[in-house]
Structure formats: C-alpha cells, structure tokens
Design a protein around this motif. Structure first.
Motif, short mmCIF file in Angstrom:
data_model
loop_
_atom_site.label_atom_id
_atom_site.label_comp_id
_atom_site.label_asym_id
_atom_site.label_seq_id
_atom_site.Cartn_x
_atom_site.Cartn_y
_atom_site.Cartn_z
N ASP A 248 15.90 23.57 17.10
CA ASP A 248 15.42 22.64 16.08
C ASP A 248 15.27 21.25 16.68
OD1 ASP A 248 14.93 21.01 13.99
OD2 ASP A 248 16.80 21.46 12.89
N SER A 249 14.02 20.78 16.81
CA SER A 249 13.76 19.51 17.48
C SER A 249 14.31 18.31 16.73
CB SER A 249 12.24 19.34 17.68
OG SER A 249 11.60 19.32 16.42
N ASP A 250 14.60 18.51 15.47
CA ASP A 250 15.17 17.39 14.72
C ASP A 250 16.70 17.45 14.67
OD1 ASP A 250 12.85 16.11 14.12
OD2 ASP A 250 12.41 17.37 12.35
N SER A 251 17.21 18.40 15.35
CA SER A 251 18.66 18.62 15.25
C SER A 251 19.44 17.50 15.93
CB SER A 251 19.02 19.95 15.92
OG SER A 251 18.82 19.83 17.32
N ILE A 252 20.71 17.47 15.56
CA ILE A 252 21.62 16.46 16.10
C ILE A 252 21.62 16.48 17.64
CG2 ILE A 252 23.61 18.05 15.95
CD1 ILE A 252 23.81 14.30 15.27
N TYR A 253 21.32 17.67 18.16
CA TYR A 253 21.31 17.86 19.63
C TYR A 253 20.29 16.94 20.26
CZ TYR A 253 20.66 20.28 24.12
OH TYR A 253 20.53 20.58 25.46
N TYR A 267 9.74 15.59 23.20
CA TYR A 267 9.99 16.50 22.11
C TYR A 267 9.66 17.93 22.49
CZ TYR A 267 9.55 18.51 17.38
OH TYR A 267 9.65 19.30 16.26
N ILE A 268 10.21 18.84 21.79
CA ILE A 268 10.05 20.30 21.95
C ILE A 268 10.26 20.72 23.42
CG2 ILE A 268 8.71 22.36 21.39
CD1 ILE A 268 8.41 21.06 18.85
N LEU A 269 11.37 20.53 23.86
CA LEU A 269 11.87 21.06 25.15
C LEU A 269 11.08 20.74 26.42
CD1 LEU A 269 13.05 24.64 24.14
CD2 LEU A 269 14.37 22.54 24.24
N PRO A 270 10.18 19.76 26.41
CA PRO A 270 9.55 19.50 27.72
C PRO A 270 10.62 19.04 28.73
CG PRO A 270 8.90 17.82 26.12
CD PRO A 270 9.78 18.76 25.38
#
Lengths: 709, 132
Positions: A248-253, A267-270
C-alpha cells in the motif's frame, strides 16, 4: 550530542539519570496509549542508527523501524517498551531474552542460529565507505593501509575484514560501538574512512564534511530480530502487517520512508527497483572488480609460479646432474669410501668398497665396522676393537691410519685410511668419513724388502767378520813380512859388513902391501860390494814402501845444509869425470819440516843419476821457494831420455837402455823410490828431457809437511 | 887414543874385522859373543867403551844396554851400537836404551876408527864438563 540516552557513558550524573529514565519512559508510553486490560508488553531495543532507529531531540524513539513497529503495535494492541543502549548492548539483551525485538538487524546464517527473524524484510541496504572530501579514496584498493572505522560486531565489520584480507589491503580497522562517533573520527582525522549503512550515510555524511565513495559492499536485508525462543507470534504478526504495508503506497511504511530518508523515494516501489538494481549492480560491479583483480593477481602469480617452476626444474636438473656426477665419482672411485657413525655403524659404502670387501649394500649398511671389515685383532696380535673410539677421540692423530682389514671371504688385507670426523654445532660427532686404499701388495713388498734387508745385513755382518779376520791375518802377515824384512836387512848386511870391512882393510894395506893387480881386484870387490849394498838398500826401501811399512820421520832441518852435504858426497865423481857443477840455491832456502833422511835420499839419487849419465858439460842444482813449497831441480847435459821412455820412467826396475847396453850401474829402483817418497811427503816429481841434450828432474814439496813426529 | 874396548858381537868375521881395525888404531880389544858374557866381561874389565851389536842370540842388544845401565860401576861406560838394523826407529830405540853412539853396518873401514875416536872424545868432553 544527544544527551540522556547514553547508557554506556561513565560519570555520576548519567548513572543517576539511568535509574529514573526507564520509569519515565514507561510512564510516557503508558500515558500515550489506550489502556488494554490484557495487552502484551513488547520491549524494543533502541540505539542510534538514524534514520532507521534513534532517539529524537525530545528523547522519543524515532525512525523508520520505530514508525513501523508503533503501527503494528497499535494494530495488535501491544504496549511497547523501549530499552535504549548501543547496538552491541541491544544484541546482548536480545540474546539473553531481556528484550523482545531489536530493530534493523541484517539477516545472516550465523545470527539465524541465535535469533529468530520474520520473513518479510523491512528494508534492504548495503554498506558504503565515506571519506573526507578530496581524500582520493575511490576504489577498494585505495583503502590499502588506511585506518577505517567500522561498527563493532556488525555484519559490515565481518564482511569488510574478509574483503580487505582477500585483497591483501592490510587496512587497520577501528571498531566503534556507535555510528555517531564514526564520522566524527574521520572528520577529526583519527581515521581515514568510515563504513556505515547507506541510510545513515545519506543522512549524516554531509554534516561532517564527508562524501560517499564508490565503495559499496555487502548488500543486506534488514529485519526485526527476536530472541530464538518464544517470540514467534510477534514475528508472525510483523510479517502479516509488513506484507500489507509494503503493498500500500499510502501506508505508514512509505510515509516513514519519505519522512526519514533525505532522497526522494519514488512512489510505487521504484525505490525497490532502484535499490535492487543498485544492489545487484553494486554486487555485480564489485564481483567484477574483484574477479578482474583476482584474475590479474592469479595470472601474475601463475606467471611468477611458472617462472619459478621453470627455474626449479632447471635447478633440479642441474642438481640431479651434479648429484649423479658426485654419486658416480663416489661409487666408482678407485678407493673405498666409507661413512660410519660414532658408535661404529656403517651408513654408507661405495660400490668399489662393496666389491673390494665382498659385501652387498644390504649386507653391510647398518652393521658394525668391527666384525665386518675390521677384524678384532690384527694377525700380529694388535687389538683393533678400540680403534673406532680412538679415531673419534683424537681425529688429528688418526687422520692417516694403516690397519689390517678383512674381506667377506676371510682374506686379510692392509688398508691405508684417511679419516675425517664431522662435528655438529655443539661439538658432537655426526659421522666419520673414511677413504681407504689397498696397500696389501705394498706391505708385502715392504716386508720382502725388510727380510731381504735383514738377510743382506746378516750377510754384510758375516762378510765383515770374514774381512776382519782376513784383515787380522793380513796384519799378522804384514808383521811377518815386516819381521822378514828386518831379518833380511840384518842377514844380508852382516856378511856384507865383513866383505866391505876386509876389502877396506886390505886396500888400506894394513895387513901388508898389495901389488898393483891385487889392489885392482880388491877395488872391484869393493865396487861390487857397494853395488850390492845399494841394491839391498833399494830393495828394502821399495818393499817397505809397498808394504806400507815405511814410516816417515818428520823433523825440522836446514835444507841448505842437506843439499850441500849431498853435493859433497857426489863431488869426487864430478871431479873424476871432469864435469862442471853449477849450484844455484836461493838465499831464503833454509828451514824445512819434512823427512830429512828421505829428502836427502831423493836429492842424492837425482844427483847420482845426473853425474852417472853425463860424460861432459855440467850438472846443475837449483833450489828456491814457491808459495809454501821448495822447488829443487837437478839438470844435466847428459844423454837425455827418449820421449817414449818418459811414461815408464818412475816404474820400479826401470832403467834406460835396459838390456843390451847396460853400461851404467844401478838398481833401476832409484826413480821409482824417489817418486814414491816425494808423494808420501806431499810433493811431486817431474822430468823434462830431450834425447841427446840432457834432462831436468824437478821435485816440489811442502816447506811444512803436515805430519810432525 | 888408547884404552881397552869391549866388542859384543856374535859374528866371528865381523868381530875379527873390527878388532883388526881398532888394534891398528891403537886400542886393546876384548870380545864377547853373547850379551851375558859381554856384561860379565864389562864387570870384570871395566872397558873404555863397549861396541854393541843388537842382533844377538839369547839377550839382544837393547836388553844388554839396559842391563849395563843398571850397574852403577858400568853406567858411565859409553856404549856404541854397531848394527845392521836400519829400520826406522832402530837408532832412536837403542839410544833410548842407553847407547851413546850409533854406527851402521856395513861399516866404512876407511872411517871406522875415526868415528870411534870421535865418540870417545865427545864422551871425555862430557866427563870434563861433569867434573867441572
């Protein structure tokens, strides 16, 4: 410096702070969380590794791992308790089970045995080397001999040590318990470079004036670690949440990553892709570099080795050639070459020796010298058993030694040995080298020679005895001869004494006057008896000389007087013959030391001869000194001597005109006696003559004759 | 020159020849054919001089000379050796044994008496010297 969290610090205030700090923490945490009656308390180790985990300015734990665990704890209803300390302390606590979780632990097989890990990684990272700007450190090889700060007990320490060892860099590692001092060390010049994980480096390097180098290594996956036992539910929960959070790209992580990392995380794992790429690329580059380096090293080493190998082969060939030569020399030398130990054991015997003694190598090596090639005793009884000890005790005296040896077949031989004793550094005997030559034949010849010599000596002795006996007999015979001569002298002279005496009496007319015819005949008797007397005297003289019986009587006398006396005795004949006498005696002719009677006899003989053979003219006598000698010449103008007569002149019974025209009286012994006498007196006699015109006889004798009586 | 002379000589011809010459020279001559007889004669007659042959039977001339020397009353009588011994040392030996003179045989009949007189006069001069 972040105060209040330094647990490893020394000093009174800090220790006091430590006592109330955990209580404060607990109160703070409790106060901030909703109360859950049955909530699980989870203790988390906190240390300084920003941005992943650290204490923020307000003393609150913070960082990516803290954000994530706080989120999970909230979802799971755990109550978190933080225990601060260094990385090392945290690991210790985790191992002992004093805390439940330790953030940011890289997975290794070794750690897996001590700790428990969840399966989904929190972060991936690698280590990077940071150095002062313009340090020139660009590649791993530039780290050779450099001082490098590492985190104590970390994966990087282990990995880096291994790497520097492999490259043979000889870098000096400075392990520090915390990252926070690492960069300061480099900035202060106490170290040349520091290794941190990339997250920490990104955040802090610039502040210390450091820059990242191209040296990146040991990519690692980072997890929460738990004690090995009893924390599996915790780890399972973390896994569950993490897999959801990372999707989840908006996650606390991602919010946390954005918040704490300086670089913009796309964003999104690049970031993952990039990170993975970087990691893989870095790994690849690293392994490529390492591989190239290794290959180059291997090639260089291989080349060096093969060169060395080639040299070794050549050397080996030379050595084995040399060894072969020496061995051949040793084996085939025409000498016995023997090596034996201090206790007499044979360790080597060359082929010649083996053939000579009749043993094979297997027969002889290892056996004692005595009882094999050295008999216990020589045939003449000499005990050879102590010989080996003596050689060892006095190597110099026994450097050359001859002794009897024995062949395998029992044959005795004589060997001349040269012994060389070898010593070690402590003076102990390491062995004895003996080189021997067979001298049996020489000995035999020597012995034969010795026997021959002895026989010869005996023969000489016997012959000497015989000779001595003969000499004794000869001497006895000589005495007989001597006595005979004396007797003859007396017996012949006694009747002659009467003849001469009575003839003289008659001629003197003492018994009565003689008529003319009686007188004439009595004169003939007188002349004949005188001639007989002369003959007797000469024969006795020559006999005595030849028998060695004539001894000289050396006295000092006046030669001038002697000459005059002799001249007087011939002057009646000179006057009678009507010839002239010419005397020329030098003024310095006086004293002489010789045999007066014999010198006078010689002079008289020469004068008598001269007068006898001279019918007209003169007889001359000349005497002078010449370098320690008297020279006396008697010359005449007589018939002279033919050249062919001269060589036999001084032989006994020689007279000129022998035989047919024996017109002159004489015994034929006179010159022979003169010659023998003058030689006995150390002088010489010579003659010069011309047939028909005269002769000159010259004697030369020492003024001082050696022997005085 | 006169006086009694003793000739000790075993050869009769030689004795006769010498006696003849000496008697013609004015001497009285007595003879002995052996050494022992000679010594006896000398002791009995005390001759003016003794003419001594060396080659004598039984007792040779050397022994006779030595024996004569042993008699004090004869010691002063001159002894003249008349000998055919002509070997080296003969002369010295007989002089050492006590002879005062030496005449070699064969003698020279022309000078024999003169030689004897010469020896005796020498001896007398010696005596005179001794008396002085």
């Amino acid at each position: 410096m972040m105060t209040g969290i330094k647990v490893s610090g020394r000093g009174w205030t800090e220790w006091r702070f430590l006592r109330w700090f955990p209580a404060l923490l607990i109160w703070l945490v409790l106060g901030s969380l909703p109360a859950h009656a049955q909530s699980r308390i989870v203790t988390v180790g906190v240390y300084e590794n920003a941005p992943k985990v650290f204490m923020d300015a307000s003393g609150e734990p913070a960082g990516i791992f803290i954000d994530i665990i706080k989120y999970i704890a909230k979802q799971e209803g755990w109550r978190l308790q933080y225990v601060t300390g260094t990385w090392s302390q945290g690991l210790d606590r985790l191992e002992k089970g004093e805390i439940d979780l330790m953030p940011d632990v890289a997975y290794t097989a070794e750690r897996d045995r001590i700790f428990a890990f969840h399966r989904t990684q929190v972060l991936s990272s690698w280590f990077q080397v940071y150095a002062r700007q313009g340090s020139g450190i660009k590649s791993i090889m530039d780290l050779a001999g450099k001082r490098i700060v590492v985190l104590e007990r970390s994966v990087q320490e282990e990995a880096f040590s291994q790497m520097t060892n492999e490259f043979g860099l000889n870098s000096k590692l400075i392990p520090l318990p915390d990252y926070k001092d690492s960069f300061k060390y480099v900035a202060d010049g106490k170290a040349d470079a520091a290794i941190t994980n990339r997250f920490y480096g990104l955040m802090h390097a610039r502040k210390f004036g450091l820059e990242d180098t191209a040296i990146i290594f040991a990519p690692s996956n980072l997890f929460f670690a738990a004690p090995a036992q009893g924390r599996q539910p915790l780890l399972n929960a973390i896994d569950t949440h993490l897999s959801r959070l990372t999707r989840d790209s908006d996650s606390i992580y991602y919010q946390s990553l954005n918040r704490w990392t300086a670089e913009k995380v796309p964003y999104i794992l690049p970031a993952w892709v990039m990170m993975a790429g970087l990691i893989v690329g870095g790994g690849l580059l690293l392994s490529l570099a390492v591989s190239i380096l290794l290959k180059r090293q291997v090639t260089a080493r291989t080349r060096a080795l093969s060169e060395q190998n080639e040299k070794m082969i050549v050397m080996n060939r030379t050595l084995s050639e040399e060894e072969r030569k020496y061995r051949e020399l040793l084996e085939h030398a025409n000498s016995i070459i023997l090596h034996w130990t201090r206790d007499g054991q044979i360790t080597f015997m060359n082929e010649f020796g083996q053939r000579f003694f009749g043993y094979s190598e297997a027969d002889i090596v290892g056996r004692h010298v005595v009882g094999t090639i050295v008999p216990e005793t020589e045939r003449d009884g000499r005990d050879l058993r102590p010989l080996m000890d003596r050689i060892c005790a006095d190597p110099e005296a026994f450097e050359q030694n001859v002794n009897e040896n024995i062949r395998c077949n029992g044959e005795r031989v004589w060997i001349a040995w040269t012994n060389k004793v070898y010593f070690d550094d402590q003076g102990g005997i390491t062995g004895i080298l003996s080189i021997g030559s067979d001298i049996t034949e020489r000995k035999r010849v020597e012995e034969e020679l010795r026997l021959l010599n002895r026989e010869l000596e005996q023969r000489v002795f016997r012959r000497t005895a015989a000779l001595a006996e003969a000499l004794e007999k000869a001497q006895a015979a000589d005495q007989v001869k001597s006595a005979f001569l004396a007797t003859m002298s007396h017996e012949l002279r006694t009747p002659l004494n009467s003849i001469i005496g009575f003839t003289g009496i008659l001629l003197q007319g003492l018994p009565g006057p003689l008529n003319e015819e009686q007188q004439k005949q009595m004169r003939m008797v007188q002349n004949s008896s005188r001639h007989l007397l002369a003959l007797i005297n000469d024969v006795l003289d020559i006999s005595k000389i030849e028998a060695g019986q004539l001894s000289l009587s050396i006295t000092t006398f006046d030669l001038r007087v002697s000459i005059q006396k002799m001249v007087e005795s011939v002057s009646p004949q000179i006057i009678q013959k009507g010839i002239e006498l010419k005397l020329d005696i030098a003024d310095d002719v006086h004293s002489a030391t010789s045999d007066q009677r014999r010198i006078e006899q010689i002079i008289l003989n020469l004068l008598n001869n001269a007068v006898k053979f001279t019918e007209s003219g003169h007889v001359g006598l000349l005497c002078r000194r010449d370098t320690g000698h008297y020279v006396l010449s008697v010359s005449d103008t007589g018939i002279g001597i033919r050249a062919e007569e001269i060589p036999g002149l001084f032989q006994p019974f020689h007279q000129i005109d022998t035989g047919l025209a024996r017109k002159h009286e004489g015994t034929g012994l006179g010159l022979s006696i003169c010659h023998k006498l003058i030689v006995m007196l150390g002088g010489t006699i010579e003659v010069k003559s011309q047939w028909g015109t005269g002769s000159t006889f010259t004697i030369r004798f020492p003024i001082q004759t050696g022997e005085m009586s | 020159m006169s006086g009694q002379l003793l000739i000790i000589e075993d050869n009769a011809a030689n004795f006769y020849m010498m006696r003849f010459l000496l008697e013609h020279g004015g001497f009285t001559v007595m003879g002995a054919e052996t050494g022992k007889k000679g010594i006896d004669a000398a002791l009995r007659c005390r001759p003016r001089a003794i003419l001594l042959d060396i080659q004598l039977p039984e007792m040779d001339g050397y022994a006779v000379a030595e024996e004569l020397q042993r008699h004090p009353e004869l010691a002063r009588i001159p002894i003249i050796a008349v000998t055919s011994y002509a070997m080296v040392g003969d002369r010295e030996r007989i002089l050492a044994a006590g002879a005062t003179g030496y005449i070699e045989k064969p003698i020279n009949p022309d000078t024999f008496v003169a030689e004897i007189i010469q020896y005796l006069s020498n001896d007398r001069e010696c005596d005179k010297e001794k008396q002085l």
